[in-house]
Design a protein around this motif. Structure first.
Motif: not given
Length: 205
Positions: A5-10, A12-16, A64-65, A67-71
């Motif tokens: 659940s933390s990854a789901v929020v963190v 994409p937010a980190a990617g933005i 998570g990583a 998602v972050c870079l793709v977003v």
């Protein structure tokens, strides 16, 4: 469940945040520090630090990583649209999709490294060397351009020096003891050579 659940929020937010801040950094921070915004190595280090900081499992960390870079890619271009009226189609054109593809690869490799670097085991110190190595590899590419009339000599030297300093600093920060930090710095040497070959193969020269 907390892990996921933390990854789901963190993630994409980190990617933005990465995409928007990266564009602003490039636009307003002068060289050589501003050049970090154009660094694929810096994005890889962000993926590493994200999974190193949050106590996610290996599968969740890798996802998570990625998602972050793709977003981050479309939000980089959307920031350019808002700030300097670039075409919004840049957020999903062929170039953007290529960068997203590279984000998948970098996220998988460095996201895994971030998890392994905080997990006891044989590969822990080698994983700690990964962010420094990718920064050093990009520094080698920058410094090899010195003398090339297509690039400014002073700019390449400055950018290379900043990448090297950041690589050393990152390695020292993720190490938990001085012997561990020293071994990690030593391991960056062969990993830098591997990283340089891979970056060159993907077209970064």
């Amino acid at each position: 469940m907390v892990n996921k659940s933390s990854a789901v929020v963190v993630a994409p937010a980190a990617g933005i945040l990465l995409g928007v801040v990266d564009f602003i950094w490039i636009k307003y921070v002068p060289s050589p520090f501003g050049d970090l915004g154009n660094s694929i190595a810096v994005w890889a280090v962000v993926a590493f630090l994200l999974t190193y900081r949050f106590r996610w499992s290996l599968p969740v960390g890798i996802a998570g990583a990625i998602v972050c870079l793709v977003v981050a890619v479309p939000f980089y271009y959307l920031a350019a649209t808002v700030i300097q009226n670039d075409d919004v189609s840049n957020a999903y054109n062929r170039t953007a999709l290529l960068w997203m593809g590279l984000g998948v690869v970098a996220g998988a490799v460095f996201g895994a490294a971030g998890v392994i670097a905080r997990t006891p085991g044989r590969l822990r110190v080698a994983a700690m060397a990964m962010p420094g190595a990718v920064l050093f590899a990009e520094a080698v590419i920058q410094l090899r351009r010195v003398g090339d009339p297509s690039y400014g000599t002073a700019g390449q030297i400055g950018s290379g020096a900043v990448l090297i300093a950041l690589g050393v600093l990152t390695t020292l920060l993720v190490g938990r003891s001085w012997p561990q930090r020293g071994l990690a710095l030593l391991l960056t040497l062969p990993l830098t050579a591997i990283g340089w070959v891979l970056l060159t193969f993907t077209g970064f020269r």
